[in-house]
Design a protein around this motif. Structure first.
Motif, mmCIF file in Angstrom:
data_model
loop_
_atom_site.group_PDB
_atom_site.id
_atom_site.type_symbol
_atom_site.label_atom_id
_atom_site.label_comp_id
_atom_site.label_asym_id
_atom_site.label_seq_id
_atom_site.Cartn_x
_atom_site.Cartn_y
_atom_site.Cartn_z
ATOM 1 N N ALA A 293 0.859 -1.197 0.000
ATOM 2 C CA ALA A 293 0.000 0.000 0.000
ATOM 3 C C ALA A 293 0.889 1.239 0.000
ATOM 4 O O ALA A 293 2.032 1.195 0.477
ATOM 5 C CB ALA A 293 -0.903 -0.003 1.233
ATOM 6 N N PHE A 295 0.838 5.362 1.174
ATOM 7 C CA PHE A 295 0.127 6.323 2.017
ATOM 8 C C PHE A 295 1.119 7.362 2.513
ATOM 9 O O PHE A 295 2.331 7.173 2.387
ATOM 10 C CB PHE A 295 -0.566 5.624 3.210
ATOM 11 N N ARG A 313 -4.379 2.610 7.501
ATOM 12 C CA ARG A 313 -5.625 2.625 6.711
ATOM 13 C C ARG A 313 -6.454 3.882 6.943
ATOM 14 O O ARG A 313 -7.380 4.164 6.199
ATOM 15 C CB ARG A 313 -6.467 1.380 7.015
ATOM 16 N N ASP A 317 -4.801 9.370 2.077
ATOM 17 C CA ASP A 317 -4.410 8.916 0.732
ATOM 18 C C ASP A 317 -4.021 7.442 0.700
ATOM 19 O O ASP A 317 -3.351 7.006 -0.244
ATOM 20 C CB ASP A 317 -3.259 9.779 0.211
ATOM 21 N N TYR A 318 -4.421 6.666 1.713
ATOM 22 C CA TYR A 318 -4.072 5.239 1.749
ATOM 23 C C TYR A 318 -4.598 4.535 0.502
ATOM 24 O O TYR A 318 -5.770 4.618 0.175
ATOM 25 C CB TYR A 318 -4.681 4.597 3.003
ATOM 26 N N GLU A 319 -3.723 3.867 -0.214
ATOM 27 C CA GLU A 319 -4.171 3.174 -1.417
ATOM 28 C C GLU A 319 -3.443 1.841 -1.558
ATOM 29 O O GLU A 319 -2.214 1.800 -1.680
ATOM 30 C CB GLU A 319 -3.872 4.043 -2.657
ATOM 31 N N GLU A 320 -4.227 0.759 -1.539
ATOM 32 C CA GLU A 320 -3.603 -0.546 -1.761
ATOM 33 C C GLU A 320 -3.219 -0.636 -3.216
ATOM 34 O O GLU A 320 -3.983 -0.226 -4.094
ATOM 35 C CB GLU A 320 -4.586 -1.646 -1.361
ATOM 36 N N GLN A 321 -2.043 -1.141 -3.464
ATOM 37 C CA GLN A 321 -1.548 -1.193 -4.834
ATOM 38 C C GLN A 321 -2.031 -2.467 -5.533
ATOM 39 O O GLN A 321 -1.961 -3.558 -4.958
ATOM 40 C CB GLN A 321 -0.019 -1.162 -4.831
ATOM 41 N N GLN A 325 -0.344 -1.966 -10.856
ATOM 42 C CA GLN A 325 0.395 -0.775 -10.412
ATOM 43 C C GLN A 325 1.829 -1.146 -10.011
ATOM 44 O O GLN A 325 2.771 -0.431 -10.314
ATOM 45 C CB GLN A 325 -0.307 -0.113 -9.220
#
Ligand code: SF4
Length: 404
Positions: A293, A295, A313, A317-321, A325
């Motif tokens: 992730a 963040f 979490r 801007d937490y974003e799991e990749q 990606q």
């Protein structure tokens, strides 16, 4: 894994700077360091507990061989960036380093870098940094001409740099980077060549050279007089060519678009970013790539001081990749390095052959002379590096209509 520590303070803001940095008083610096320490401790604690019961994080830790107190695996590099980390008092750096050592198991041969401004260095700081295990300095010189340093709004002179560089050597630093810049307002090709010559005469282990970019919103971007003094495109291009030529002749291998080093002295921390090594970023605005992730800590200093640790979490801007990606990142960041991307490593990580995934792009750029395959590696040619951004665009899987 790697650790990045952001110190967002500077004596004053340089006219061209759009980094997350600002002047502040001593009291704020003290509060900030206490927040940093709290964030490091609570993150270490959180990772320790997550590894026990969060399958995903545990899997990420296993795959990436990341360190956390729960797993006892090692941190390979620490990087104090900014801002101006050298502005902190020696005991503040000591406190942060002590905390990192107690919360994470730092590899014995870890690379520990600190960015230093020649205007905020002195003997006491240099010796204290060495005592704390800092073994690599990155000194922001930018130009050897004092009038250009003034134009940029830098707080130091060339003499400040020269004195502190010698002091750093005497304090035992045997791994030093010098940052320089080209395409400055009023800078001629011959000025820039002088800077290259003088800098290489200092024999640093590493040199980074960046062309000035006029960032919107900076004082420089509004200064018509200075904008009129910017070198034209052709001169800018010649400066870029000179960097490769002069540094190459002096034994500095170019290992990334803007980075040159003596053999074996490449920056391990930055190389880790380009190779997809997970990292935890601490401090205001610091980014992390951890547990598949991405963040960050956001840019609100008041929020950060009040609540330095937020569960990953809960970051805005937490974003799991996705796998796509991560494959794109491995390819695009990998191609920034002259050695390129290893086909074997890529296949091991993703279970997919690079040429199956990117066959069309690889063939196209090979035919154009922008990319080459050499043994296990796919890499950009010199011509490819010159137009790297255009090449990178085509390796975006979504843009190319590919999904896997
Ligand atoms: S010293 Fe570096 S971070 Fe600070 S204002 Fe100048 S360019 Fe920006």
């Amino acid at each position: 894994m790697e650790i990045y520590i952001h110190i967002p303070f500077c004596v004053r803001k340089c006219g061209y700077c759009d980094f997350l940095s600002f002047p502040c008083g001593e009291e704020m610096r003290g509060r900030y360091c206490r927040s940093l320490i709290e964030e490091i401790k609570r993150t270490a604690e959180a990772i320790g507990s997550q590894t026990a019961d969060a399958k995903r994080t545990a899997e990420a830790l296993r795959k990436s061989e990341t360190n956390c107190p729960g797993t006892g695996q090692a941190v390979e590099t620490v990087f104090f960036g900014g801002g101006t980390p050298s502005l902190l008092a020696p005991d503040q750096i000591t406190a942060v380093m002590t905390c990192i050592r107690s919360e994470f198991s730092l590899n014995e041969d870890a690379e520990i870098s600190l960015e230093a401004n020649p205007g905020t260095m002195d003997e006491a700081r240099l010796y204290s940094w060495r005592e704390n295990g800092i073994n690599r300095l990155s000194i922001g010189l930018q130009s050897t001409r004092d009038d250009l340093l003034k134009t940029l709004g830098r707080i130091h002179s060339f003499q400040d740099f020269s004195r502190n560089y010698q002091l750093a050597r005497r304090a035992g630093f045997d791994n030093i980077n010098i940052d320089i810049m080209s395409a400055l307002p009023g800078q001629t090709l011959s000025d820039y060549c002088d800077t290259l010559k003088v800098v290489t005469d200092f024999c640093p282990e590493h040199i980074s050279s960046y062309s000035l970019i006029i960032e919107e919103g900076t004082p420089l971007s509004r200064d018509k007089r200075l904008l009129d003094l910017l070198p034209d495109e052709e001169t800018d291009r010649k400066m870029y060519e000179k960097t490769k030529e002069v540094l190459g002749k002096k034994g500095y291998g170019r290992y990334e678009i803007s980075n040159y080093a003596l053999a074996g002295k490449e920056c391990r921390h930055n190389r880790g970013y380009w190779e997809g090594v997970p990292y935890l970023g601490f401090g205001l605005g610091a980014f992390s790539y951890f547990g598949h992730a991405r963040f960050s800590n956001g840019t609100d200093i008041h929020r950060y001081l009040e609540r330095p640790y937020l569960p990953f979490r809960e970051r805005a801007d937490y974003e799991e990749q996705t796998r796509e990606q991560e494959m794109e990142d491995r390819m695009i960041f990998g191609l920034r390095m002259m050695k390129g991307v290893s086909r074997t490593k890529f296949a091991e990580e993703f279970g997919l052959d690079l040429e199956t995934l990117y066959g069309r792009q690889i063939r196209k750029f090979q035919e154009m002379g922008l990319l080459e395959i050499s043994g296990d590696r796919i890499r950009l040619t010199d011509a490819g590096i010159d137009v790297s951004n255009r090449v990178f665009e085509e390796f975006l899987l979504e843009a190319s209509g590919q999904t896997w």
